[in-house]
Write a protein that holds these residues in place. Sequence first.
Motif, PDB file in Angstrom:
ATOM      1  N   TYR A   1       0.856  -1.167   0.181  1.00 46.92           N
ATOM      2  CA  TYR A   1      -0.062   0.001  -0.026  1.00 46.92           C
ATOM      3  C   TYR A   1       0.872   1.107  -0.010  1.00 46.92           C
ATOM      4  O   TYR A   1       2.108   1.118   0.567  1.00 46.92           O
ATOM      5  CB  TYR A   1      -0.769  -0.014   1.108  1.00 46.92           C
ATOM      6  N   GLU A   2       0.399   2.255  -0.638  1.00 49.08           N
ATOM      7  CA  GLU A   2       0.928   3.523  -0.631  1.00 49.08           C
ATOM      8  C   GLU A   2       0.202   4.536  -0.202  1.00 49.08           C
ATOM      9  O   GLU A   2      -0.998   4.758  -0.614  1.00 49.08           O
ATOM     10  CB  GLU A   2       1.392   3.867  -2.029  1.00 49.08           C
ATOM     11  N   ILE A   3       0.386   5.470   0.731  1.00 45.06           N
ATOM     12  CA  ILE A   3      -0.366   6.486   1.263  1.00 45.06           C
ATOM     13  C   ILE A   3      -0.298   7.758   0.010  1.00 45.06           C
ATOM     14  O   ILE A   3       0.761   8.280  -0.192  1.00 45.06           O
ATOM     15  CB  ILE A   3       0.056   7.121   2.312  1.00 45.06           C
ATOM     16  N   ILE A   4      -1.111   8.093  -0.463  1.00 47.09           N
ATOM     17  CA  ILE A   4      -1.384   9.113  -1.654  1.00 47.09           C
ATOM     18  C   ILE A   4      -1.371  10.446  -1.020  1.00 47.09           C
ATOM     19  O   ILE A   4      -1.000  11.351  -1.397  1.00 47.09           O
ATOM     20  CB  ILE A   4      -2.404   8.965  -2.452  1.00 47.09           C
ATOM     21  N   ALA A   5      -2.587  10.500  -0.003  1.00 48.70           N
ATOM     22  CA  ALA A   5      -2.842  11.837   0.664  1.00 48.70           C
ATOM     23  C   ALA A   5      -3.016  11.769   2.113  1.00 48.70           C
ATOM     24  O   ALA A   5      -3.657  10.500   2.278  1.00 48.70           O
ATOM     25  CB  ALA A   5      -3.784  12.570  -0.254  1.00 48.70           C
ATOM     26  N   TYR A   6      -2.947  12.593   2.831  1.00 50.36           N
ATOM     27  CA  TYR A   6      -3.131  12.706   4.353  1.00 50.36           C
ATOM     28  C   TYR A   6      -3.878  13.976   4.467  1.00 50.36           C
ATOM     29  O   TYR A   6      -3.307  15.185   4.097  1.00 50.36           O
ATOM     30  CB  TYR A   6      -1.924  12.548   5.054  1.00 50.36           C
TER      31      TYR A   6
ATOM     32  N   MET B   1      -6.517   9.230   5.560  1.00 50.80           N
ATOM     33  CA  MET B   1      -5.535   8.926   4.490  1.00 50.80           C
ATOM     34  C   MET B   1      -6.079   8.308   3.419  1.00 50.80           C
ATOM     35  O   MET B   1      -7.001   7.442   3.351  1.00 50.80           O
ATOM     36  CB  MET B   1      -4.668   7.705   5.293  1.00 50.80           C
ATOM     37  N   VAL B   2      -5.371   8.677   2.267  1.00 54.09           N
ATOM     38  CA  VAL B   2      -5.975   8.115   0.898  1.00 54.09           C
ATOM     39  C   VAL B   2      -5.041   7.058   0.699  1.00 54.09           C
ATOM     40  O   VAL B   2      -3.994   7.603   0.326  1.00 54.09           O
ATOM     41  CB  VAL B   2      -6.413   9.189  -0.212  1.00 54.09           C
ATOM     42  N   ILE B   3      -5.322   5.793   0.296  1.00 53.97           N
ATOM     43  CA  ILE B   3      -4.322   4.957  -0.117  1.00 53.97           C
ATOM     44  C   ILE B   3      -4.572   3.984  -1.209  1.00 53.97           C
ATOM     45  O   ILE B   3      -5.601   4.173  -1.612  1.00 53.97           O
ATOM     46  CB  ILE B   3      -4.005   3.852   1.123  1.00 53.97           C
ATOM     47  N   THR B   4      -3.431   3.631  -1.735  1.00 55.30           N
ATOM     48  CA  THR B   4      -3.936   2.771  -3.141  1.00 55.30           C
ATOM     49  C   THR B   4      -2.921   1.433  -2.851  1.00 55.30           C
ATOM     50  O   THR B   4      -1.815   1.745  -2.127  1.00 55.30           O
ATOM     51  CB  THR B   4      -3.775   3.475  -4.313  1.00 55.30           C
ATOM     52  N   LYS B   5      -3.074   0.474  -3.409  1.00 54.18           N
ATOM     53  CA  LYS B   5      -2.246  -0.656  -3.779  1.00 54.18           C
ATOM     54  C   LYS B   5      -1.041  -0.445  -4.587  1.00 54.18           C
ATOM     55  O   LYS B   5      -1.332   0.362  -5.852  1.00 54.18           O
ATOM     56  CB  LYS B   5      -2.794  -2.014  -4.073  1.00 54.18           C
ATOM     57  N   LYS B   6       0.087  -0.558  -4.543  1.00 49.96           N
ATOM     58  CA  LYS B   6       1.403  -0.243  -5.059  1.00 49.96           C
ATOM     59  C   LYS B   6       1.023  -1.246  -6.459  1.00 49.96           C
ATOM     60  O   LYS B   6       0.647  -2.143  -6.402  1.00 49.96           O
ATOM     61  CB  LYS B   6       2.607  -0.629  -4.599  1.00 49.96           C
TER      62      LYS B   6
END
Length: 68
Positions: free
Chosen positions: A10-15, A63-68
Motif C-alpha cells: 500500500y502507498e499513502i497518496i494523501a493525508y 489517509m487516501v491509500i492505494t495498492k502499489k
Amino acid sequence: MGADSYNAGYEIIAYITLTKDRAQNGNPLILVASSQEEQKQLTEDISKALKAEVVQLTCGDYMVITKK
C-alpha cells in the motif's frame, strides 16, 4: 507480524488533517482543511479521482491509500 509486513503493498497518496502541526513536507501530499466538512469533501474528491481507498484514523485524520 512487523509494521513492514502489515503495510506492504500500500502507498499513502494523501493525508488530510485539520491540525497544522501534522503538516510536513514530502511524500505523501498533506492537506490541512479548515473544517470537518472540507476535510471530508477533499478526502472524497481525491479518493474518487484516484480510485483509491480511504482510511479514517482514530485522531480524525484521513489517509487516501492505494495498492502499489
